[in-house]
Design an enzyme around this catalytic site. Structure first.
Site, PDB file in Angstrom:
ATOM      1  N   HIS A  98       1.233   1.003   4.071  1.00  4.43           N
ATOM      2  CA  HIS A  98       1.932   2.254   4.088  1.00  4.43           C
ATOM      3  C   HIS A  98       1.608   2.965   2.717  1.00  4.43           C
ATOM      4  O   HIS A  98       0.889   2.258   1.844  1.00  4.43           O
ATOM      5  CB  HIS A  98       3.154   2.269   4.092  1.00  4.43           C
ATOM      6  N   ASP A 100       3.158   5.993  -0.096  1.00  2.00           N
ATOM      7  CA  ASP A 100       4.701   5.896  -0.793  1.00  2.00           C
ATOM      8  C   ASP A 100       4.848   7.450   0.216  1.00  2.00           C
ATOM      9  O   ASP A 100       4.249   8.280   0.117  1.00  2.00           O
ATOM     10  CB  ASP A 100       4.772   6.045  -1.733  1.00  2.00           C
ATOM     11  N   HIS A 258      -0.558   0.526   0.050  1.00  2.00           N
ATOM     12  CA  HIS A 258      -0.169  -0.201  -0.465  1.00  2.00           C
ATOM     13  C   HIS A 258       0.475  -1.745   0.685  1.00  2.00           C
ATOM     14  O   HIS A 258       0.936  -0.946   1.003  1.00  2.00           O
ATOM     15  CB  HIS A 258      -0.639  -0.823  -2.166  1.00  2.00           C
ATOM     16  N   ARG A 273       9.170   2.099 -10.239  1.00  2.00           N
ATOM     17  CA  ARG A 273       7.764   2.747 -10.041  1.00  2.00           C
ATOM     18  C   ARG A 273       8.380   4.524 -10.339  1.00  2.00           C
ATOM     19  O   ARG A 273       9.260   4.667  -9.891  1.00  2.00           O
ATOM     20  CB  ARG A 273       8.324   2.665  -8.398  1.00  2.00           C
TER      21      ARG A 273
HETATM   22  C1  SIN Z   1       6.225  -0.134  -3.487  1.00  2.00           C
HETATM   23  O1  SIN Z   1       5.979   0.013  -2.411  1.00  2.00           O
HETATM   24  O2  SIN Z   1       5.664   1.169  -3.438  1.00  2.00           O
HETATM   25  C2  SIN Z   1       6.182  -0.998  -4.169  1.00  2.00           C
HETATM   26  C3  SIN Z   1       5.306  -2.329  -4.445  1.00  2.00           C
HETATM   27  C4  SIN Z   1       5.652  -2.901  -5.384  1.00  2.00           C
HETATM   28  O3  SIN Z   1       6.560  -3.429  -5.378  1.00  2.00           O
HETATM   29  O4  SIN Z   1       4.422  -4.365  -5.528  1.00  2.00           O
END
Ligand code: SIN
Length: 282
Positions: A98, A100, A258, A273
């Protein structure tokens, strides 16, 4: 600052930079921003800074936003906690490829993610270069998808496991967004394949070329969408990062997808994040 590529197409490790300092240093920040556009994801080790520094660095790119499902640090709005531990539901799953928050009308332009606690094994994150994924598509597919738009839904993803009332309330607050299937990067001008795990269906697939009978829509549109969503899973477009405490990843959320690999349950993995507000895809 030394930048070391990790693969041919995506990802670079940056050495000799402290991001707390980069938040205050225009030249250093400018060099990092240029490197981000070139490599799409930057990785740094040993960033033992305060949460306020994390926020200050990410805010150099633009204002931050919270997440409606994952909570933020109470003292640092915009710093979203992605915390898992032994008590996380056993059937909890993450993830899908995805970008974000493409369920927003204006999805984030990028994010700065720091590892606070690593699991003993596993818990890597992978990123894929969606400009390369677009460039490699056959010409006939590029022609078909050039005019297409698609819906992106928080209801169909984060909402899917919620009780009905809560799910409907989430959808009222965040109605499905519609975005072009091929977006143009606002800074580099490159074309990007822009469907992902949040995408539910095309909204304008009904042309004479694509749909001769009503029943053509579901198989034709759904198969094409699944094919396009599946491109992020091609290993040649990817880079994979092994976390350590205080490792940081900075990514361009417009040109990458990601995937956080869920291979560490039931142990602790805590990530923070900062998601940076972006611009409307076109
Ligand atoms: C996310 O999906 O934005 C987080 C990625 C992660 O936790 O490695």
């Amino acid at each position: 600052m030394r930048v070391e590529k990790l693969t041919t197409h995506i990802g670079a490790e940056v050495h000799g930079v402290n991001l707390a300092e980069a938040a205050r240093n225009d030249d250093l920040f400018g060099a990092l921003r240029a490197a981000l556009l070139e490599h799409r994801v930057l990785f740094l080790r040993d960033q033992d800074f305060a949460r306020a520094d994390h926020v200050a660095f990410a805010e150099r790119f633009g204002p931050l936003e919270d997440h409606p499902v994952a909570g933020s640090d109470p003292d640092h709005p915009g710093l979203v906690r992605i915390y898992k531990d032994e008590n996380s539901p056993p059937d909890y799953y993450e993830n899908a490829w995805h970008c974000d928050a493409t369920w927003r009308e204006v999805p984030p332009m990028g994010a700065v993610l720091r590892c606070i606690t690593c699991p003993p094994v596993g818990g890597d994150t992978m990123w894929a270069n969606m400009a390369k994924a677009y460039a490699d598509l056959p010409d006939y597919v590029k022609q078909t998808i050039a005019p297409l738009k698609a819906r992106h839904s928080i209801e169909a993803t984060f909402g899917a496991r919620m009780p009905e009332e809560k799910r409907h309330a989430l959808k009222t607050q965040f109605p499905d967004a519609e975005h072009p299937v091929v977006r143009t990067h606002p800074e580099t001008g490159e074309k990007i394949l822009y469907v992902n795990g949040f995408t539910t269906h095309f909204t304008n697939f009904h042309t004479f070329e694509n749909v001769r009978y009503g029943q053509d829509f579901a198989p034709g549109g759904a198969n094409l969408l699944q094919y396009l969503i599946g491109r992020a899973a091609i290993p040649e477009y990817q880079v994979r990062w092994r976390w350590q405490p205080n490792s940081v990843a900075i990514w361009d959320n417009r040109s990458t997808q990601h995937y956080a690999v869920m291979d560490y349950a039931p142990t602790v993995r805590r990530m923070e994040r900062a998601g940076i507000i972006g611009d409307r895809p076109y």
